[in-house]
Design an enzyme around this catalytic site. Sequence first.
Site, PDB file in Angstrom:
ATOM      1  N   ARG A   1     -40.097  38.263  -0.430  1.00  0.00           N
ATOM      2  CA  ARG A   1     -39.251  37.066  -0.462  1.00  0.00           C
ATOM      3  C   ARG A   1     -38.705  36.766   0.925  1.00  0.00           C
ATOM      4  O   ARG A   1     -38.680  35.618   1.353  1.00  0.00           O
ATOM      5  CB  ARG A   1     -38.093  37.230  -1.464  1.00  0.00           C
ATOM      6  CG  ARG A   1     -37.319  35.903  -1.650  1.00  0.00           C
ATOM      7  CD  ARG A   1     -36.147  36.026  -2.606  1.00  0.00           C
ATOM      8  NE  ARG A   1     -35.628  34.705  -2.956  1.00  0.00           N
ATOM      9  CZ  ARG A   1     -34.692  34.054  -2.282  1.00  0.00           C
ATOM     10  NH1 ARG A   1     -34.161  34.587  -1.182  1.00  0.00           N
ATOM     11  NH2 ARG A   1     -34.269  32.860  -2.675  1.00  0.00           N
ATOM     12  N   CYS A   2     -38.289  37.816   1.636  1.00  0.00           N
ATOM     13  CA  CYS A   2     -37.769  37.621   3.007  1.00  0.00           C
ATOM     14  C   CYS A   2     -38.820  36.990   3.919  1.00  0.00           C
ATOM     15  O   CYS A   2     -38.492  36.233   4.825  1.00  0.00           O
ATOM     16  CB  CYS A   2     -37.357  38.958   3.615  1.00  0.00           C
ATOM     17  SG  CYS A   2     -35.939  39.742   2.851  1.00  0.00           S
ATOM     18  N   MET A   3     -40.092  37.337   3.695  1.00  0.00           N
ATOM     19  CA  MET A   3     -41.169  36.900   4.601  1.00  0.00           C
ATOM     20  C   MET A   3     -41.713  35.512   4.272  1.00  0.00           C
ATOM     21  O   MET A   3     -42.702  35.095   4.870  1.00  0.00           O
ATOM     22  CB  MET A   3     -42.338  37.901   4.541  1.00  0.00           C
ATOM     23  CG  MET A   3     -42.012  39.262   5.102  1.00  0.00           C
ATOM     24  SD  MET A   3     -43.488  40.275   5.319  1.00  0.00           S
ATOM     25  CE  MET A   3     -44.062  40.455   3.640  1.00  0.00           C
TER      26      MET A   3
ATOM     27  N   ASN B   1     -36.785  42.896  -3.623  1.00  0.00           N
ATOM     28  CA  ASN B   1     -37.051  41.653  -2.890  1.00  0.00           C
ATOM     29  C   ASN B   1     -38.449  41.126  -3.222  1.00  0.00           C
ATOM     30  O   ASN B   1     -39.388  41.265  -2.457  1.00  0.00           O
ATOM     31  CB  ASN B   1     -36.889  41.900  -1.383  1.00  0.00           C
ATOM     32  CG  ASN B   1     -36.906  40.626  -0.578  1.00  0.00           C
ATOM     33  OD1 ASN B   1     -37.926  40.223  -0.027  1.00  0.00           O
ATOM     34  ND2 ASN B   1     -35.772  39.962  -0.514  1.00  0.00           N
TER      35      ASN B   1
ATOM     36  N   GLY C   1     -38.663  42.245   2.414  1.00  0.00           N
ATOM     37  CA  GLY C   1     -39.800  42.231   1.504  1.00  0.00           C
ATOM     38  C   GLY C   1     -40.492  40.886   1.428  1.00  0.00           C
ATOM     39  O   GLY C   1     -40.252  39.999   2.253  1.00  0.00           O
TER      40      GLY C   1
END
Length: 407
Positions: A395-397, A350, A393
Amino acid sequence: MGSGIHNYSEIGKLNKVLLHRIGTEIEGLVPDNFARLLFDDIPYIKIAQEEHDGFANLLRSNGVEVVYYVDETAKALVNPQVKEEFLKLFIKESNLNSPAAEEAIFDYLNAMETKEMVAKIIAGVKKDEVPAFQSKSFADYISSSYPFYMDPMPNLYFTRDPGACIGDGISIHHMSTLTRRREALLLKYMYKYNRDFADESDQQWYDYNMEYSIEGGDVLVLSKEVIAVGLSQRTTAAAIDRFAHNVLGSGQFKRVIVLDIPKSRAFMHLDTVFTMVDYDKFTIHPEIEEPLRVFEMKMNSEKEVCFSSMTDTLPNVLKSVLKLPAVELIRCGGDDPMAAQREQWNDGSNTLAIAPGKVVTYERNYVTNDLLDKKGVTVLPIAGSEISRGRGGPRCMSCPVNREDLD
């Protein structure tokens, strides 16, 4: 610096990103409500905030404008009538089942300064914070042991999911779980009423009150012509249908590629197993290297979405849709099955690309980071011992709002 929403790739130079700085909402987590709030651990707030600030500062030092959920939502609610309308809707979405409680909470929150109010609804409203009121509601009586009137929103620091900025428009999502549904409401008001965030010309591809679930971790903008969407545990075929009709009908994109991924928590979203790091390079979890069921959606001359299906390997699909002679898949954890499992659990696949071949990752995923480095990708590692406990990770944040176009 780009203005408004503009995002035609996963890897173009990142100009502007929407984050949420972790707050006291994660202190509302206890083992009793893990299942309800989708966590399996409790980040330590002091270190989690330091790590999140480190992430934001790294982005700023690379020329990215960082904006935050609390600030941008507060800007959208400057008009008192809009603030009241938002608050009533937010309270209704909190499933209180008690008119007396709804009224008392509205009065309590509406009296606050706007930015404080936004922070409070994210942190959650505890029963002992609201002035006492008379209620004859059975719902109030039987729920009296639960400490919150309005649950905290600990998942909000994963700003990728409530919406996605795609092309010159935004998709505001119907989240698959009840506990995350309210997050998209903040984004909807940001889009409607905050002109620093979105221009009036920015279009909308999906709305949070549409009936089928779709989440941003399943949406990847592969090129100025192609969007990839994961058919996953959290994103439904019916939502993809509606989304594809809207985005293809605008003429901004030509194809939506749907990847059918395993429906489990380990593969929660497409971006937990697959991200783009350069023009022809991708991180991948080894378990989705097998041939996948893939669907291609296009719009015909009658403005109908047509689709076809195939089963092929991911490299072949990517070569075809991106018109590349070859692609390189960089395995999370390399060839070591234990490292792959361990680093996948900590979101080794991620990554957040902030320019072609330049990515932010967790430093703890050192096997994958070393591989990326050997493949010529510049790795910008961040500390993630606490923030990774939420199972997401870099990208998620992050919700990229504006990227430069690729040549």
